[in-house]
Design an enzyme around this catalytic site. Structure first.
Site, PDB file in Angstrom:
ATOM      1  N   ASN A 146      43.970  38.697  36.700  1.00 24.01           N
ATOM      2  CA  ASN A 146      43.200  39.437  35.923  1.00 24.01           C
ATOM      3  C   ASN A 146      44.324  40.155  34.542  1.00 24.01           C
ATOM      4  OD1 ASN A 146      41.070  41.075  37.493  1.00 24.01           O
ATOM      5  ND2 ASN A 146      40.365  39.895  36.547  1.00 24.01           N
ATOM      6  N   ASP A 183      31.655  41.938  39.514  1.00 22.24           N
ATOM      7  CA  ASP A 183      31.718  41.657  38.071  1.00 22.24           C
ATOM      8  C   ASP A 183      30.482  42.094  36.911  1.00 22.24           C
ATOM      9  OD1 ASP A 183      33.030  39.219  36.757  1.00 22.24           O
ATOM     10  OD2 ASP A 183      32.000  37.826  37.575  1.00 22.24           O
TER      11      ASP A 183
HETATM   12  C1  FPP Z   1      34.626  42.320  36.837  1.00 22.04           C
HETATM   13  O1  FPP Z   1      33.883  42.754  35.440  1.00 22.04           O
HETATM   14  C2  FPP Z   1      35.910  43.530  36.525  1.00 22.04           C
HETATM   15  C3  FPP Z   1      36.848  44.399  36.836  1.00 22.04           C
HETATM   16  C4  FPP Z   1      37.769  42.506  36.684  1.00 22.04           C
HETATM   17  C5  FPP Z   1      37.260  45.177  36.569  1.00 22.04           C
HETATM   18  C6  FPP Z   1      36.892  46.336  37.926  1.00 22.04           C
HETATM   19  C7  FPP Z   1      37.101  48.100  38.038  1.00 22.04           C
HETATM   20  C8  FPP Z   1      36.649  48.637  38.524  1.00 22.04           C
HETATM   21  C9  FPP Z   1      35.295  48.710  38.172  1.00 22.04           C
HETATM   22  C10 FPP Z   1      37.826  50.219  38.864  1.00 22.04           C
HETATM   23  C11 FPP Z   1      37.551  49.945  40.599  1.00 22.04           C
HETATM   24  C12 FPP Z   1      39.021  51.657  39.891  1.00 22.04           C
HETATM   25  C13 FPP Z   1      39.203  51.633  41.437  1.00 22.04           C
HETATM   26  C14 FPP Z   1      40.319  53.285  41.795  1.00 22.04           C
HETATM   27  C15 FPP Z   1      39.258  51.328  42.794  1.00 22.04           C
HETATM   28  P1  FPP Z   1      33.750  41.691  34.221  1.00 22.04           P
HETATM   29  O2  FPP Z   1      35.532  42.781  32.763  1.00 22.04           O
HETATM   30  O3  FPP Z   1      34.928  40.158  34.708  1.00 22.04           O
HETATM   31  O4  FPP Z   1      32.840  41.810  33.891  1.00 22.04           O
HETATM   32  P2  FPP Z   1      32.434  40.691  32.830  1.00 22.04           P
HETATM   33  O5  FPP Z   1      32.286  38.543  34.132  1.00 22.04           O
HETATM   34  O6  FPP Z   1      30.841  40.734  32.790  1.00 22.04           O
HETATM   35  O7  FPP Z   1      33.450  40.730  31.465  1.00 22.04           O
END
Ligand code: FPP
Length: 250
Positions: free
Chosen positions: A77, A29
């Site tokens: 998501n 996160d």
């Molecule tokens: C949450 O941060 C993150 C995600 C929903 C996506 C995570 C995905 C990756 C790191 C890519 C992984 C790739 C592979 C191929 C496995 P957020 O967007 O919710 O952050 P925020 O809470 O600050 O908005």
């Protein structure tokens, strides 16, 4: 990789190799907030998040942890802006294509857990290819939760079991925890011992609800793109301080 990370190739001496978690799960996160703080678009946070995940996987292997599961995309998501969802799907596909050779070299077995049928066909094809090609690798089990929801997983397991009962293949008395686990996306992988969530949120957000029954939970304020080996070391030290009683009295 940060300077700290390069210093931590070997398992740090203050960790007991015999009491490492066998399986670590991560809720990655804070990518969006990390990017915003740098004055960058949210998607740049996801891009950096991939680098963190790659180093975390390598670190688990270097330190002798046998399974890592990452929450990449939840069933909730899809409610994000369309451009972000599209970006993530394209990112998953590209990363898989680029990293397959490396995963083979590093003996990584990759699996995807979740309802994969709703993913774009080109991504599904890459997922299938990577799962088949790496299926005999034994260095580390790497699971990626994609279009994953813990409740949805439990409901689909119930449906599959109910169908077997209806067809007379099993009796209701045959249903126990071990049979139930056979119908989860994670069958064959041991339950996580440690869940790490970055960015300070104190929720499990529909992640591995069944499997997390006895996981130790570690929360850090660090945003996922900044999570490094030094942070992972702290998480493992905290884990090794815990008294895991599994409901019993010692
Ligand atoms: C949450 O941060 C993150 C995600 C929903 C996506 C995570 C995905 C990756 C790191 C890519 C992984 C790739 C592979 C191929 C496995 P957020 O967007 O919710 O952050 P925020 O809470 O600050 O908005």
């Amino acid at each position: 990789m940060t300077a700290n990370s390069t210093l931590l190739r070997e398992l740090p001496a203050d960790l007991d190799r015999e009491r490492l978690p066998r399986h670590v799960a991560v809720i990655m996160d804070g990518n969006g907030r990390w990017a915003k703080r740098q004055g960058l678009p949210r998607i740049m946070g996801h891009r950096r998040g991939v680098d963190t995940l790659k180093d975390m996987l390598r670190c688990c292997k270097d330190w002798g942890i046998k399974a890592l599961t990452a929450y990449a995309f939840s069933t909730e998501n899809w409610g994000r802006p369309l451009e972000e969802v599209d970006f993530l799907m394209t990112l998953f596909e590209r990363v898989l294509r680029q990293e397959l050779r490396e995963m083979m070299a590093e003996d990584v077995r990759i699996r995807f857990v979740g309802n994969l049928s709703a993913l774009p066909p080109s991504l599904r094809a890459e997922i299938e290819r990577s799962m088949i090609e790496t299926q005999h690798n034994q260095g580390i089990e790497f699971s990626v939760a994609t279009n994953y929801g813990g409740r949805q997983e439990i409901v689909q397991a119930c449906r599959a079991i109910a169908t077997q009962v209806q067809q007379g293949l099993i009796q209701p008395e045959d249903i126990d925890e071990s049979l139930f686990e056979q119908h989860l996306y994670t069958r064959g992988v041991c339950d996580p011992d440690l869940l790490i969530r970055t960015s300070g949120e104190m929720r499990i957000s529909n992640f591995l609800l069944w499997q997390m029954a006895y996981a130790e939970i570690y929360i850090t304020d660090t945003m996922w793109p900044d999570f490094d080996r030094a942070e992972f070391h702290r998480a493992l030290c905290a884990y090794q301080q815990r008294d895991r009683r599994f409901g019993r009295v010692k």
